[in-house]
Enzyme design. Structure first.
Site, PDB file in Angstrom:
ATOM      1  N   GLY A  31      90.892  69.924  33.133  1.00  0.00           N
ATOM      2  CA  GLY A  31      89.587  70.178  32.538  1.00  0.00           C
ATOM      3  C   GLY A  31      89.601  71.312  31.531  1.00  0.00           C
ATOM      4  O   GLY A  31      90.349  72.268  31.705  1.00  0.00           O
ATOM      5  N   PRO A  32      88.785  71.223  30.478  1.00  0.00           N
ATOM      6  CA  PRO A  32      87.869  70.119  30.163  1.00  0.00           C
ATOM      7  C   PRO A  32      88.507  68.960  29.412  1.00  0.00           C
ATOM      8  O   PRO A  32      87.815  68.014  29.054  1.00  0.00           O
ATOM      9  CB  PRO A  32      86.805  70.800  29.303  1.00  0.00           C
ATOM     10  CG  PRO A  32      87.549  71.879  28.591  1.00  0.00           C
ATOM     11  CD  PRO A  32      88.584  72.383  29.572  1.00  0.00           C
ATOM     12  N   GLY A  33      89.834  69.025  29.131  1.00  0.00           N
ATOM     13  CA  GLY A  33      90.515  67.832  28.645  1.00  0.00           C
ATOM     14  C   GLY A  33      91.187  67.926  27.297  1.00  0.00           C
ATOM     15  O   GLY A  33      91.740  66.930  26.818  1.00  0.00           O
ATOM     16  N   GLY A  34      91.200  69.106  26.660  1.00  0.00           N
ATOM     17  CA  GLY A  34      91.808  69.206  25.334  1.00  0.00           C
ATOM     18  C   GLY A  34      93.286  68.873  25.332  1.00  0.00           C
ATOM     19  O   GLY A  34      93.748  68.003  24.588  1.00  0.00           O
TER      20      GLY A  34
ATOM     21  N   ASP B 158      98.159  74.200  33.132  1.00  0.00           N
ATOM     22  CA  ASP B 158      97.303  74.999  32.242  1.00  0.00           C
ATOM     23  C   ASP B 158      96.400  75.810  33.165  1.00  0.00           C
ATOM     24  O   ASP B 158      95.270  75.436  33.443  1.00  0.00           O
ATOM     25  CB  ASP B 158      96.499  74.081  31.330  1.00  0.00           C
ATOM     26  CG  ASP B 158      95.686  74.845  30.303  1.00  0.00           C
ATOM     27  OD1 ASP B 158      95.973  76.038  30.097  1.00  0.00           O
ATOM     28  OD2 ASP B 158      94.748  74.258  29.730  1.00  0.00           O
TER      29      ASP B 158
ATOM     30  N   ASP C  76      92.562  69.056  44.399  1.00  0.00           N
ATOM     31  CA  ASP C  76      93.142  70.392  44.326  1.00  0.00           C
ATOM     32  C   ASP C  76      94.595  70.277  43.867  1.00  0.00           C
ATOM     33  O   ASP C  76      95.430  69.673  44.550  1.00  0.00           O
ATOM     34  CB  ASP C  76      93.072  71.054  45.703  1.00  0.00           C
ATOM     35  CG  ASP C  76      93.437  72.535  45.668  1.00  0.00           C
ATOM     36  OD1 ASP C  76      94.179  72.950  44.765  1.00  0.00           O
ATOM     37  OD2 ASP C  76      92.991  73.273  46.564  1.00  0.00           O
TER      38      ASP C  76
ATOM     39  N   CYS D 252      95.800  80.826  28.573  1.00  0.00           N
ATOM     40  CA  CYS D 252      95.175  81.343  27.363  1.00  0.00           C
ATOM     41  C   CYS D 252      94.894  82.825  27.578  1.00  0.00           C
ATOM     42  O   CYS D 252      93.769  83.289  27.434  1.00  0.00           O
ATOM     43  CB  CYS D 252      93.899  80.577  27.044  1.00  0.00           C
ATOM     44  SG  CYS D 252      93.233  81.012  25.427  1.00  0.00           S
TER      45      CYS D 252
END
Length: 497
Positions: free
Chosen positions: A302-305, A376, A358, A429
Protein backbone atom coordinates in the site's frame (compact mmCIF):
# COMPACT_ATOMS: atom_id res chain seq x y z
CA UNK A 1 6.16 31.96 -4.30
CA UNK A 2 8.49 31.01 -1.51
CA UNK A 3 12.16 30.33 -2.02
CA UNK A 4 14.12 27.43 -0.53
CA UNK A 5 14.67 29.32 2.71
CA UNK A 6 11.03 30.12 3.21
CA UNK A 7 10.97 33.78 2.28
CA UNK A 8 11.12 36.06 -0.68
CA UNK A 9 12.35 39.62 -0.89
CA UNK A 10 10.20 42.64 -0.25
CA UNK A 11 9.65 43.45 -3.89
CA UNK A 12 6.02 43.25 -4.88
CA UNK A 13 4.57 42.26 -8.18
CA UNK A 14 1.28 43.56 -9.58
CA UNK A 15 -1.54 43.13 -7.12
CA UNK A 16 -3.96 40.43 -8.25
CA UNK A 17 -7.65 41.27 -8.17
CA UNK A 18 -9.85 39.01 -6.10
CA UNK A 19 -13.02 37.61 -7.60
CA UNK A 20 -14.76 37.73 -4.22
CA UNK A 21 -16.97 40.68 -3.33
CA UNK A 22 -15.21 43.16 -1.00
CA UNK A 23 -17.96 42.88 1.63
CA UNK A 24 -17.54 39.13 1.78
CA UNK A 25 -13.75 39.38 1.98
CA UNK A 26 -13.92 41.86 4.83
CA UNK A 27 -16.29 39.70 6.85
CA UNK A 28 -14.75 36.25 6.50
CA UNK A 29 -11.59 36.34 4.43
CA UNK A 30 -11.26 35.16 0.84
CA UNK A 31 -12.43 31.66 -0.15
CA UNK A 32 -8.83 30.65 -0.97
CA UNK A 33 -7.65 31.64 2.51
CA UNK A 34 -10.61 29.97 4.19
CA UNK A 35 -9.83 26.81 2.24
CA UNK A 36 -6.17 26.84 3.27
CA UNK A 37 -7.11 27.50 6.89
CA UNK A 38 -9.57 24.60 6.91
CA UNK A 39 -6.86 22.28 5.59
CA UNK A 40 -4.37 23.46 8.23
CA UNK A 41 -6.95 22.86 10.93
CA UNK A 42 -7.60 19.34 9.60
CA UNK A 43 -3.85 18.64 9.46
CA UNK A 44 -3.59 19.75 13.07
CA UNK A 45 -6.17 17.10 13.91
CA UNK A 46 -4.24 14.35 12.13
CA UNK A 47 -5.20 14.65 8.45
CA UNK A 48 -2.67 14.60 5.60
CA UNK A 49 -2.39 17.74 3.51
CA UNK A 50 -1.92 15.87 0.22
CA UNK A 51 -5.24 14.08 0.81
CA UNK A 52 -7.17 16.88 2.47
CA UNK A 53 -6.30 19.77 0.15
CA UNK A 54 -7.72 18.28 -3.10
CA UNK A 55 -11.02 17.57 -1.33
CA UNK A 56 -11.13 21.08 0.10
CA UNK A 57 -10.42 22.62 -3.30
CA UNK A 58 -13.25 20.64 -4.88
CA UNK A 59 -15.66 21.66 -2.13
CA UNK A 60 -14.72 25.33 -2.48
CA UNK A 61 -14.97 25.24 -6.30
CA UNK A 62 -12.04 27.62 -6.66
CA UNK A 63 -10.83 28.68 -10.08
CA UNK A 64 -7.29 27.76 -11.13
CA UNK A 65 -5.71 30.98 -9.85
CA UNK A 66 -7.34 30.80 -6.42
CA UNK A 67 -6.64 27.06 -6.18
CA UNK A 68 -2.95 27.72 -6.86
CA UNK A 69 -2.96 30.46 -4.21
CA UNK A 70 -4.58 28.15 -1.65
CA UNK A 71 -2.12 25.38 -2.47
CA UNK A 72 0.95 27.57 -2.03
CA UNK A 73 -0.52 29.08 1.14
CA UNK A 74 -1.19 25.64 2.64
CA UNK A 75 2.10 23.96 1.80
CA UNK A 76 4.26 27.04 2.30
CA UNK A 77 2.78 27.62 5.74
CA UNK A 78 3.32 23.99 6.73
CA UNK A 79 6.90 23.95 5.48
CA UNK A 80 7.98 27.11 7.24
CA UNK A 81 5.87 26.72 10.38
CA UNK A 82 8.90 26.54 12.66
CA UNK A 83 10.35 29.79 11.35
CA UNK A 84 6.98 31.54 11.40
CA UNK A 85 6.31 30.43 14.97
CA UNK A 86 9.56 32.08 16.03
CA UNK A 87 8.51 35.27 14.24
CA UNK A 88 5.01 35.18 15.75
CA UNK A 89 6.41 34.61 19.24
CA UNK A 90 8.57 37.70 18.88
CA UNK A 91 5.84 39.82 17.30
CA UNK A 92 3.13 38.77 19.75
CA UNK A 93 5.33 38.89 22.83
CA UNK A 94 4.05 35.49 23.94
CA UNK A 95 4.68 31.82 23.18
CA UNK A 96 2.62 30.27 20.40
CA UNK A 97 1.39 27.66 22.91
CA UNK A 98 -0.63 30.46 24.52
CA UNK A 99 -2.51 31.22 21.31
CA UNK A 100 -5.72 29.58 20.17
CA UNK A 101 -4.95 26.97 17.51
CA UNK A 102 -7.24 28.51 14.90
CA UNK A 103 -5.78 31.97 15.49
CA UNK A 104 -2.23 30.62 15.35
CA UNK A 105 -2.90 29.10 11.92
CA UNK A 106 -4.30 32.46 10.76
CA UNK A 107 -1.09 34.17 11.89
CA UNK A 108 1.11 31.52 10.27
CA UNK A 109 -0.74 32.02 7.00
CA UNK A 110 -0.43 35.78 7.35
CA UNK A 111 3.29 35.52 7.99
CA UNK A 112 3.73 33.39 4.88
CA UNK A 113 1.87 35.91 2.73
CA UNK A 114 3.90 38.84 4.05
CA UNK A 115 7.32 37.18 4.14
CA UNK A 116 7.20 34.72 1.24
CA UNK A 117 4.39 35.62 -1.18
CA UNK A 118 3.70 38.69 -3.27
CA UNK A 119 0.77 39.84 -1.17
CA UNK A 120 0.66 43.49 -0.09
CA UNK A 121 1.09 43.94 3.66
CA UNK A 122 -2.25 45.67 4.20
CA UNK A 123 -4.12 43.03 2.20
CA UNK A 124 -2.52 40.20 4.15
CA UNK A 125 -3.32 41.94 7.45
CA UNK A 126 -6.92 42.79 6.51
CA UNK A 127 -7.58 39.24 5.33
CA UNK A 128 -6.00 37.75 8.44
CA UNK A 129 -8.19 39.94 10.68
CA UNK A 130 -11.32 38.96 8.77
CA UNK A 131 -10.44 35.28 8.91
CA UNK A 132 -9.62 35.46 12.63
CA UNK A 133 -12.95 37.15 13.31
CA UNK A 134 -14.67 34.36 11.39
CA UNK A 135 -12.96 31.44 13.14
CA UNK A 136 -12.41 32.83 16.65
CA UNK A 137 -14.73 35.79 17.12
CA UNK A 138 -14.23 39.56 17.41
CA UNK A 139 -11.89 39.27 20.39
CA UNK A 140 -9.17 37.68 18.24
CA UNK A 141 -9.28 40.37 15.55
CA UNK A 142 -7.38 42.98 17.54
CA UNK A 143 -4.57 40.60 18.46
CA UNK A 144 -4.19 39.38 14.89
CA UNK A 145 -4.19 42.94 13.56
CA UNK A 146 -1.44 43.98 15.97
CA UNK A 147 0.74 40.95 15.31
CA UNK A 148 0.37 41.20 11.54
CA UNK A 149 1.39 44.85 11.60
CA UNK A 150 4.49 44.02 13.63
CA UNK A 151 5.41 41.21 11.25
CA UNK A 152 5.05 43.47 8.22
CA UNK A 153 7.34 46.12 9.73
CA UNK A 154 10.44 43.99 8.98
CA UNK A 155 11.67 42.08 5.95
CA UNK A 156 12.26 38.33 6.01
CA UNK A 157 16.02 38.97 6.18
CA UNK A 158 15.54 41.23 9.18
CA UNK A 159 13.36 38.64 10.88
CA UNK A 160 16.04 36.00 10.35
CA UNK A 161 18.53 38.29 12.02
CA UNK A 162 16.20 38.66 15.00
CA UNK A 163 14.92 35.10 15.57
CA UNK A 164 17.62 32.76 14.21
CA UNK A 165 20.34 32.10 16.80
CA UNK A 166 23.97 31.93 15.75
CA UNK A 167 24.73 28.95 17.97
CA UNK A 168 24.31 26.10 18.58
CA UNK A 169 24.23 24.86 15.01
CA UNK A 170 21.23 22.53 15.31
CA UNK A 171 19.07 25.26 16.82
CA UNK A 172 20.14 27.73 14.13
CA UNK A 173 19.34 25.35 11.29
CA UNK A 174 16.13 24.28 13.00
CA UNK A 175 14.64 27.78 12.92
CA UNK A 176 16.26 28.98 9.70
CA UNK A 177 15.09 25.96 7.70
CA UNK A 178 12.03 25.12 9.80
CA UNK A 179 12.71 21.58 11.02
CA UNK A 180 12.58 20.18 14.57
CA UNK A 181 16.02 20.01 16.20
CA UNK A 182 15.93 16.22 16.48
CA UNK A 183 15.42 15.88 12.71
CA UNK A 184 18.29 18.27 12.00
CA UNK A 185 20.60 16.17 14.17
CA UNK A 186 19.35 12.86 12.75
CA UNK A 187 19.80 13.98 9.14
CA UNK A 188 23.28 15.29 9.82
CA UNK A 189 24.21 11.93 11.33
CA UNK A 190 22.61 10.13 8.37
CA UNK A 191 24.64 12.10 5.84
CA UNK A 192 27.81 11.02 7.60
CA UNK A 193 26.64 7.46 8.22
CA UNK A 194 25.68 6.92 4.58
CA UNK A 195 29.06 8.17 3.41
CA UNK A 196 28.09 11.31 1.49
CA UNK A 197 29.49 13.77 4.05
CA UNK A 198 32.25 13.90 6.61
CA UNK A 199 32.24 15.54 10.01
CA UNK A 200 33.91 18.52 8.32
CA UNK A 201 31.39 18.84 5.47
CA UNK A 202 28.23 17.68 7.25
CA UNK A 203 27.17 21.14 8.46
CA UNK A 204 26.93 22.50 4.92
CA UNK A 205 25.46 19.26 3.60
CA UNK A 206 22.62 19.16 6.12
CA UNK A 207 21.84 22.83 5.45
CA UNK A 208 21.52 22.02 1.74
CA UNK A 209 19.31 19.04 2.51
CA UNK A 210 17.02 21.03 4.81
CA UNK A 211 16.73 23.79 2.21
CA UNK A 212 15.79 21.19 -0.42
CA UNK A 213 12.94 20.01 1.80
CA UNK A 214 11.43 23.48 1.55
CA UNK A 215 11.31 23.48 -2.25
CA UNK A 216 8.15 21.88 -3.70
CA UNK A 217 8.91 18.48 -5.20
CA UNK A 218 8.46 18.07 -8.96
CA UNK A 219 5.45 16.11 -10.21
CA UNK A 220 7.11 12.92 -11.47
CA UNK A 221 5.08 10.52 -13.59
CA UNK A 222 5.70 6.90 -14.49
CA UNK A 223 4.53 5.23 -17.68
CA UNK A 224 3.97 1.66 -16.56
CA UNK A 225 5.71 -0.51 -19.17
CA UNK A 226 3.42 -2.52 -21.38
CA UNK A 227 0.48 -0.33 -20.38
CA UNK A 228 1.65 3.14 -21.42
CA UNK A 229 4.54 4.78 -23.24
CA UNK A 230 6.57 7.75 -22.06
CA UNK A 231 5.80 9.41 -25.41
CA UNK A 232 2.14 9.51 -24.41
CA UNK A 233 3.05 11.55 -21.32
CA UNK A 234 5.35 13.79 -23.34
CA UNK A 235 2.55 14.40 -25.80
CA UNK A 236 0.38 15.56 -22.90
CA UNK A 237 2.87 18.28 -21.96
CA UNK A 238 5.36 16.49 -19.70
CA UNK A 239 9.10 16.34 -20.35
CA UNK A 240 11.58 13.48 -20.02
CA UNK A 241 12.53 12.45 -16.49
CA UNK A 242 16.06 12.51 -15.14
CA UNK A 243 16.74 8.97 -13.92
CA UNK A 244 14.04 6.43 -14.72
CA UNK A 245 13.54 5.14 -18.28
CA UNK A 246 9.79 5.25 -17.65
CA UNK A 247 9.65 8.71 -16.04
CA UNK A 248 8.31 12.03 -17.21
CA UNK A 249 8.00 15.28 -15.30
CA UNK A 250 5.03 17.63 -15.32
CA UNK A 251 5.72 21.32 -14.78
CA UNK A 252 2.17 22.20 -13.83
CA UNK A 253 -1.45 21.32 -14.16
CA UNK A 254 -3.50 18.36 -12.98
CA UNK A 255 -1.90 14.95 -13.65
CA UNK A 256 -5.39 13.47 -13.66
CA UNK A 257 -6.11 15.41 -16.84
CA UNK A 258 -3.74 13.04 -18.68
CA UNK A 259 -5.63 10.05 -20.06
CA UNK A 260 -2.94 7.50 -19.16
CA UNK A 261 -2.90 8.69 -15.55
CA UNK A 262 -6.66 8.79 -15.37
CA UNK A 263 -6.83 5.21 -16.69
CA UNK A 264 -4.16 3.89 -14.30
CA UNK A 265 -1.72 3.03 -17.08
CA UNK A 266 0.53 5.78 -15.75
CA UNK A 267 0.76 7.35 -12.31
CA UNK A 268 2.38 9.98 -10.15
CA UNK A 269 5.51 8.38 -8.67
CA UNK A 270 8.84 9.79 -7.50
CA UNK A 271 11.75 8.73 -9.69
CA UNK A 272 13.63 7.33 -6.70
CA UNK A 273 10.69 5.08 -5.95
CA UNK A 274 10.62 3.96 -9.57
CA UNK A 275 14.31 3.04 -9.48
CA UNK A 276 13.88 0.87 -6.39
CA UNK A 277 11.23 -1.26 -8.08
CA UNK A 278 13.26 -1.50 -11.28
CA UNK A 279 16.39 -2.50 -9.35
CA UNK A 280 14.58 -5.42 -7.73
CA UNK A 281 13.18 -6.53 -11.09
CA UNK A 282 16.68 -6.42 -12.62
CA UNK A 283 18.58 -8.11 -9.77
CA UNK A 284 20.07 -11.44 -10.89
CA UNK A 285 18.65 -14.55 -9.24
CA UNK A 286 20.15 -18.03 -9.31
CA UNK A 287 19.22 -21.60 -8.59
CA UNK A 288 15.98 -21.90 -10.55
CA UNK A 289 16.82 -24.25 -13.37
CA UNK A 290 13.44 -25.91 -13.83
CA UNK A 291 12.01 -23.26 -16.12
CA UNK A 292 9.25 -22.50 -13.63
CA UNK A 293 7.60 -19.09 -13.56
CA UNK A 294 9.25 -16.63 -11.20
CA UNK A 295 7.19 -15.67 -8.16
CA UNK A 296 7.40 -12.06 -6.92
CA UNK A 297 6.09 -10.57 -3.68
CA UNK A 298 5.48 -6.99 -2.58
CA UNK A 299 5.20 -7.49 1.17
CA UNK A 300 3.91 -4.01 2.12
CA UNK A 301 2.27 -2.85 -1.09
CA UNK A 302 0.00 0.00 0.00
CA UNK A 303 -0.89 2.41 -1.42
CA UNK A 304 0.44 0.71 -4.56
CA UNK A 305 2.99 2.91 -6.35
CA UNK A 306 5.87 0.44 -6.40
CA UNK A 307 3.43 -2.47 -6.83
CA UNK A 308 2.08 -0.83 -9.98
CA UNK A 309 5.53 -0.71 -11.57
CA UNK A 310 6.47 -4.17 -10.27
CA UNK A 311 3.27 -5.61 -11.75
CA UNK A 312 4.10 -4.14 -15.15
CA UNK A 313 7.66 -5.48 -14.96
CA UNK A 314 6.39 -8.90 -13.84
CA UNK A 315 4.09 -9.08 -16.85
CA UNK A 316 6.97 -8.08 -19.14
CA UNK A 317 9.18 -10.81 -17.69
CA UNK A 318 6.48 -13.49 -17.55
CA UNK A 319 6.43 -13.58 -13.74
CA UNK A 320 3.61 -13.76 -11.20
CA UNK A 321 3.15 -11.19 -8.43
CA UNK A 322 1.46 -11.14 -5.05
CA UNK A 323 0.89 -7.64 -3.62
CA UNK A 324 0.16 -7.80 0.10
CA UNK A 325 -1.11 -5.08 2.45
CA UNK A 326 -2.17 -5.44 6.07
CA UNK A 327 -4.90 -2.77 5.91
CA UNK A 328 -8.18 -3.46 4.10
CA UNK A 329 -8.43 0.17 3.03
CA UNK A 330 -4.88 0.31 1.69
CA UNK A 331 -5.30 -3.08 0.02
CA UNK A 332 -8.25 -1.63 -1.86
CA UNK A 333 -6.06 1.29 -2.94
CA UNK A 334 -3.53 -1.24 -4.28
CA UNK A 335 -6.31 -3.06 -6.10
CA UNK A 336 -7.44 0.17 -7.75
CA UNK A 337 -3.86 1.04 -8.71
CA UNK A 338 -3.33 -2.41 -10.25
CA UNK A 339 -6.64 -2.57 -12.12
CA UNK A 340 -5.15 -2.20 -15.64
CA UNK A 341 -2.36 -4.66 -14.76
CA UNK A 342 -4.90 -7.13 -13.33
CA UNK A 343 -6.80 -7.03 -16.61
CA UNK A 344 -3.60 -7.47 -18.63
CA UNK A 345 -2.48 -10.37 -16.40
CA UNK A 346 -5.78 -12.17 -16.90
CA UNK A 347 -5.47 -11.77 -20.66
CA UNK A 348 -1.87 -13.06 -20.60
CA UNK A 349 -2.64 -15.99 -18.31
CA UNK A 350 -0.42 -14.61 -15.55
CA UNK A 351 -1.19 -14.61 -11.82
CA UNK A 352 -1.47 -11.16 -10.23
CA UNK A 353 -3.07 -11.08 -6.80
CA UNK A 354 -3.76 -8.49 -4.10
CA UNK A 355 -3.92 -9.91 -0.58
CA UNK A 356 -4.75 -8.52 2.83
CA UNK A 357 -2.57 -9.88 5.62
CA UNK A 358 0.30 -9.35 8.01
CA UNK A 359 3.54 -9.40 6.05
CA UNK A 360 5.38 -10.84 9.04
CA UNK A 361 3.52 -14.13 8.56
CA UNK A 362 4.71 -14.89 5.03
CA UNK A 363 7.93 -16.51 6.21
CA UNK A 364 5.94 -19.12 8.14
CA UNK A 365 2.99 -19.48 5.77
CA UNK A 366 4.94 -19.60 2.49
CA UNK A 367 8.60 -20.43 3.23
CA UNK A 368 11.09 -20.27 0.35
CA UNK A 369 8.39 -19.63 -2.24
CA UNK A 370 9.38 -16.34 -3.84
CA UNK A 371 12.19 -15.34 -6.21
CA UNK A 372 11.98 -11.58 -5.59
CA UNK A 373 10.57 -9.87 -2.52
CA UNK A 374 10.16 -6.15 -1.90
CA UNK A 375 9.99 -4.87 1.68
CA UNK A 376 8.92 -1.25 1.33
CA UNK A 377 8.91 -0.94 5.10
CA UNK A 378 6.72 1.44 7.10
CA UNK A 379 8.97 4.27 8.26
CA UNK A 380 9.04 7.85 9.50
CA UNK A 381 9.01 9.23 5.96
CA UNK A 382 11.84 11.65 6.66
CA UNK A 383 12.95 11.27 3.05
CA UNK A 384 9.67 12.71 1.71
CA UNK A 385 9.43 15.95 3.68
CA UNK A 386 9.19 17.92 0.42
CA UNK A 387 5.88 16.20 -0.31
CA UNK A 388 4.59 15.79 3.24
CA UNK A 389 5.76 18.87 5.15
CA UNK A 390 3.46 18.19 8.09
CA UNK A 391 5.37 14.97 8.82
CA UNK A 392 8.29 16.97 10.24
CA UNK A 393 5.99 18.36 12.96
CA UNK A 394 4.06 15.15 13.51
CA UNK A 395 6.90 12.67 13.85
CA UNK A 396 8.73 12.19 17.16
CA UNK A 397 11.93 10.30 18.07
CA UNK A 398 9.74 7.84 19.98
CA UNK A 399 8.24 6.69 16.65
CA UNK A 400 11.53 4.93 15.89
CA UNK A 401 11.07 2.72 18.94
CA UNK A 402 7.84 1.27 17.58
CA UNK A 403 8.93 1.07 13.95
CA UNK A 404 12.25 -0.71 14.56
CA UNK A 405 10.86 -4.13 15.59
CA UNK A 406 8.29 -3.98 12.77
CA UNK A 407 10.95 -3.22 10.16
CA UNK A 408 13.18 -6.03 11.39
CA UNK A 409 10.27 -8.46 11.57
CA UNK A 410 9.23 -7.73 8.01
CA UNK A 411 12.78 -8.14 6.70
CA UNK A 412 13.18 -11.48 8.50
CA UNK A 413 9.85 -12.68 7.09
CA UNK A 414 10.89 -11.64 3.60
CA UNK A 415 14.12 -13.61 3.85
CA UNK A 416 12.24 -16.67 5.09
CA UNK A 417 9.76 -16.38 2.22
CA UNK A 418 12.57 -16.15 -0.37
CA UNK A 419 13.88 -19.30 -1.97
CA UNK A 420 17.66 -19.99 -2.09
CA UNK A 421 19.13 -17.93 -4.91
CA UNK A 422 16.36 -15.34 -4.69
CA UNK A 423 16.68 -11.68 -3.69
CA UNK A 424 15.11 -9.34 -1.18
CA UNK A 425 15.01 -5.55 -1.57
CA UNK A 426 14.66 -3.65 1.70
CA UNK A 427 13.57 -0.06 1.07
CA UNK A 428 12.50 2.94 3.12
CA UNK A 429 11.60 6.52 2.34
CA UNK A 430 13.86 7.64 5.16
CA UNK A 431 17.62 8.04 5.49
CA UNK A 432 17.54 7.70 9.28
CA UNK A 433 20.22 5.20 10.28
CA UNK A 434 17.90 3.48 12.74
CA UNK A 435 15.54 2.64 9.87
CA UNK A 436 18.10 1.75 7.24
CA UNK A 437 21.59 0.39 7.81
CA UNK A 438 20.98 -0.53 11.46
CA UNK A 439 17.98 -2.70 10.50
CA UNK A 440 19.91 -4.55 7.80
CA UNK A 441 22.97 -4.97 10.04
CA UNK A 442 20.95 -6.35 12.94
CA UNK A 443 19.16 -8.89 10.76
CA UNK A 444 22.27 -10.04 8.87
CA UNK A 445 24.41 -10.58 11.95
CA UNK A 446 21.97 -13.28 13.10
CA UNK A 447 21.96 -15.18 9.80
CA UNK A 448 24.50 -17.04 7.71
CA UNK A 449 22.16 -17.81 4.79
CA UNK A 450 22.03 -14.26 3.39
CA UNK A 451 24.57 -12.00 1.68
CA UNK A 452 24.24 -8.32 0.85
CA UNK A 453 24.87 -7.46 -2.78
CA UNK A 454 25.78 -4.11 -4.32
CA UNK A 455 22.64 -1.98 -4.56
CA UNK A 456 24.50 0.96 -6.11
CA UNK A 457 25.38 -1.08 -9.19
CA UNK A 458 21.78 -2.21 -9.61
CA UNK A 459 20.49 1.35 -9.44
CA UNK A 460 23.15 2.57 -11.84
CA UNK A 461 22.21 -0.27 -14.21
CA UNK A 462 18.51 0.63 -14.38
CA UNK A 463 18.99 4.42 -14.33
CA UNK A 464 19.25 6.39 -17.56
CA UNK A 465 21.81 8.89 -16.26
CA UNK A 466 25.05 8.69 -14.33
CA UNK A 467 23.62 7.95 -10.89
CA UNK A 468 26.41 8.55 -8.37
CA UNK A 469 26.89 9.81 -4.80
CA UNK A 470 24.86 6.93 -3.39
CA UNK A 471 27.15 6.35 -0.41
CA UNK A 472 29.85 3.85 0.50
CA UNK A 473 27.77 0.75 -0.30
CA UNK A 474 26.82 -1.96 -0.57
CA UNK A 475 23.48 -0.30 0.21
CA UNK A 476 22.42 2.90 -1.57
CA UNK A 477 20.85 6.14 -0.38
CA UNK A 478 19.32 8.80 -2.63
CA UNK A 479 18.91 12.42 -1.51
CA UNK A 480 16.65 15.34 -2.48
CA UNK A 481 19.52 17.85 -2.58
CA UNK A 482 21.81 15.59 -4.62
CA UNK A 483 19.57 13.52 -6.89
CA UNK A 484 16.33 15.52 -6.86
CA UNK A 485 14.44 12.45 -5.66
CA UNK A 486 12.91 11.61 -2.33
CA UNK A 487 15.37 10.26 0.24
CA UNK A 488 15.06 6.60 -0.74
CA UNK A 489 17.18 3.85 0.83
CA UNK A 490 17.83 0.47 -0.78
CA UNK A 491 19.61 -2.66 0.44
CA UNK A 492 19.54 -5.84 -1.66
CA UNK A 493 20.07 -9.25 -0.06
CA UNK A 494 20.51 -12.62 -1.75
CA UNK A 495 19.50 -15.87 -0.09
CA UNK A 496 22.44 -18.21 -0.40
CA UNK A 497 21.80 -21.11 -2.74
Amino acid sequence: MSDARGGGDRRRGPRQKSRTAPAERSRRGSPARRTAHAVLQAVGEGAYANLELPKALRRARLDDRDAAFATELTYGTLRMQGFYDAVITEAAGRATSRLDGGVLDVLRMGAHQVLAMRVPDHAAADQAVALARSVAGPGAAGLVNAVMRRISESSVAEWRERVVPVEPLAERLSIEHSHPVWIVKALRQALIGHGVATSETADNAVAELLAAHNVPAPVSLVARPGLAEVDELLGAGAHVGRWSPFAAELDGGDPGAIAAVRDGRAAVQDEGSQLLALALAAAPVSGRGDGATEQWLDLCAGPGGKAGLLAAEALAQGADLVANEISDHRAELVRQTLRPALTAAQTAGRHLEVRTGDGREFGVDEPERYDRVLVDAPCTGLGALRRRPEARWRRQPSDLVGLGPLQRGLLVAAIEATRPGGVVAYATCSPHLSETTFVVRDVLKKRDDVEQIEARDLLAHVATGGLTDLGDGPHAQMWPHIHGTDGMFLAVLRKRA
